[in-house]
Structures are given as structure tokens and as C-alpha cells.
Design an enzyme around this catalytic site. Structure first.
Site, PDB file in Angstrom:
ATOM      1  N   SER A 245       0.815  -1.212   0.000  1.00 60.23           N
ATOM      2  CA  SER A 245       0.000   0.000   0.000  1.00 60.23           C
ATOM      3  C   SER A 245       0.848   1.261   0.000  1.00 60.23           C
ATOM      4  CB  SER A 245      -0.930   0.003   1.225  1.00 60.23           C
ATOM      5  OG  SER A 245      -0.198  -0.184   2.410  1.00 60.23           O
TER       6      SER A 245
ATOM      7  N   ASN B  55      -3.221   6.096  -0.492  1.00 59.95           N
ATOM      8  CA  ASN B  55      -2.708   6.366   0.848  1.00 59.95           C
ATOM      9  C   ASN B  55      -1.997   7.700   0.973  1.00 59.95           C
ATOM     10  OD1 ASN B  55      -3.631   4.202   2.459  1.00 59.95           O
ATOM     11  ND2 ASN B  55      -2.282   2.843   1.324  1.00 59.95           N
TER      12      ASN B  55
END
Length: 296
Positions: free
Chosen positions: A118, A189
Site C-alpha cells: 500500500s 494512501n
């Protein structure tokens, strides 16, 4: 492309394995822990049962999905004919580099190597292999069988052929692949984690309590879940790791993790998976407000 290997039987790994198997790919779910594999398969079965109950799939689809899945505790044999390997191990650079070095040695030349990271650089991961053109990011969202987005991250050396193959594969899983370039945090993110961190800062400075902050964001910004509860579901340890990657990558203080987040992770308060974070989940996954212990 038919034979898929997924490394890591945790929340993301078993969700990815479930999704590929549901769309009739032959999937091997790999983890060094047999306990983790048992838990992962139990979670897949539970999620399939829920989908049957909600009439999202039939019993026949559930049975076929489970038939498409096998488990293993060793990589060596299960990757020897893999078309695609998706790494979904912990969000730790050293762990991922070690896995990709091993995969590069074990996998046939045809294998595409993908990471569900991520935040960690695909280019850096690819650099430890002899096939950087075949390394790519496939960042699925949690819960994987339900969420439509896949961030497809193109590393510096990822080939256009591999990129197109993964974009098309994602669509065959009924996902919406979005191409992004390889910079810290990618898109999801890079935007989400500063918001979560700011919510934690707001709590840390005593501006409002946990339910109040989450309620403002749910009712005022139409978010389905408040940022503090979302952090609990992602895992506070994962949030901290991603923020640290962003902070190192951009050298910008806006990405510096809030001291409250750091202390909670040190104390083992990871959110849902540990039973407590900003909310208490010890009796069920339903969030119950923790006693006010977040003041500076």
C-alpha cells in the site's frame, strides 16, 4: 493466465485468494504458518457463506470457489508453474525484498510478480530481482471481494505488456483498475493517511472525542466510516508504517505520524485485529467507544 499464487494468509491475502478463486482461477494460498492458513480459509468460507445468504452468489459458486483453492506452507513447489504471484505479506520493506529475491530464484521466466503493498516502492522491490520488467503493484482494497478498486502501480522498469496484462486481469475480476505511478503512498494512501493522521492529531489535541470526530466526517463529509474507525479496520500498525514511508519519501513534516498513533502501536493497540484501538472490539467487530484515554 490461470495459475495464481498468493503469499500471506492474512486479511488482504485471503481476500485476494478468495477473489481470484471466485472467478475460476486456480489459486494456491501460501503462508509459513499453518495456523494462519487455517484461519484464512475459515475466513474465506465465512465470507462466501455471507455472500450466499445475501444472494450475491449461489451455493454452486461457493463450492467451486473453494474447489479452486489449495494451501501450502512452502513456496518452492507451488510457484514452479505460476503465471502470477501476488505478495500480500506484512507492510515491511525487508520482508518484501526477501520474498521477491526468493520468488525471482524459484519462479519460471513467464511469472509476473506483483505486490499488494500500500506504500512501498515497486521500483525498489523490482530492483532485487532479475526481472524488473515483470514486477508490478496490485493494491487491492479491503474487503477485497467487495471493493472495486485496484491501484495498479507501474514501477520504473515495468513493461507495457505486463501493465496491460494486469489491467485486463483486474477487469476480469470485475474490478476497476486505476493506473498510478510509483511514488510513496501512490494515490490512495498519499491522500487517505494524512487525513487519518490529522483526525488522530485532532483527538490528541483534545478538540473532540472519538465518536464526535467520526460523526463529523460521516454526517458532514458523507464518509461511510469515520477516519478513526477506518484506521482501526486498516490496522494502526499499518497506518503507522505507511506514514513512516511517506515521511521518509517526501521529507515533509505533514506526513510525520502523530505521537498518539506511535504510542498506541507501541502498546499493542492495533485496532480490530488486536481487539482494541480507538474503539473496543473485544466482544464483537462492532465498535464500542473506549474510555477517554487519548488526552495528551
Amino acid at each position: 493466465m490461470n495459475k495464481i499464487v498468493v503469499i500471506g494468509a492474512g486479511t488482504m491475502g485471503n481476500g485476494i485468494a478468495h477473489t481470484f478463486a471466485q472467478y475460476n482461477y486456480q489459486v494456491t494460498l501460501v503462508d509459513t504458518s499453518s495456523t494462519a492458513l487455517e484461519s484464512g480459509m475459515a475466513n474465506i468460507t465465512h465470507n462466501l457463506d455471507r455472500m450466499v445468504q445475501k444472494e450475491k452468489i449461489t451455493d454452486k459458486v461457493k463450492e467451486q470457489t473453494l474447489a479452486n483453492l489449495i494451501t501450502a506452507t512452502s513456496l518452492s513447489k507451488c510457484v514452479e508453474d505460476a503465471d502470477l504471484v501476488v505478495e500480500a505479506a506484512t507492510e515491511n520493506l525487508d520482508v518484501k525484498l526477501a520474498i521477491f529475491k526468493e520468488l525471482d530464484n524459484l519462479c519460471p521466466e513467464k511469472s509476473i510478480l506483483a505486490s499488494n503493498t500500500s506504500s512501498i516502492s515497486i521500483t525498489q522491490i523490482a530492483a532485487v530481482t532479475q526481472r524488473p520488467e515483470k514486477v508490478i503493484g496490485m493494491h487491492f482494497m479491503n474487503p477485497v471481494p467487495i471493493m472495486k478498486l485496484v491501484e495498479v502501480i507501474k514501477g520504473y522498469s515495468t513493461s507495457e505488456e505486463v501493465l496491460q496484462e494486469i489491467m485486463e486481469l483486474s477487469q476480469k475480476l470485475q474490478k476497476e483498475p486505476v493506473l498510478v505511478n510509483d511514488y510513496p503512498g501512490f494515490v490512495a494512501n498519499r491522500i487517505l493517511m494524512p487525513m487519518i493522521n490529522e483526525a488522530i492529531e485532532t483527538l490528541y489535541h483534545g478538540v473532540a472525542g472519538v465518536p464526535e470526530i467520526d460523526t463529523v466526517m460521516k454526517l458532514g463529509m458523507a464518509h461511510p466510516m469515520g477516519p478513526l474507525q477506518l484506521a482501526d479496520f486498516i490496522g494502526l500498525d499499518v497506518c503507522l508504517s505507511i506514514l513512516e514511508v511517506l515521511y521518509r519519501g517526501f521529507k515533509n513534516p505533514k506526513y510525520a505520524p502523530c505521537p498518539l498513533l506511535v504510542n498506541m502501536v507501541r502498546a499493542g493497540k492495533y485496532g480490530v485485529k488486536s481487539g482494541e484501538g480507538f474503539y473496543n472490539y473485544s466482544t464483537s467487530r462492532k465498535a464500542e467507544v473506549v474510555a477517554n484515554q487519548f488526552k495528551r
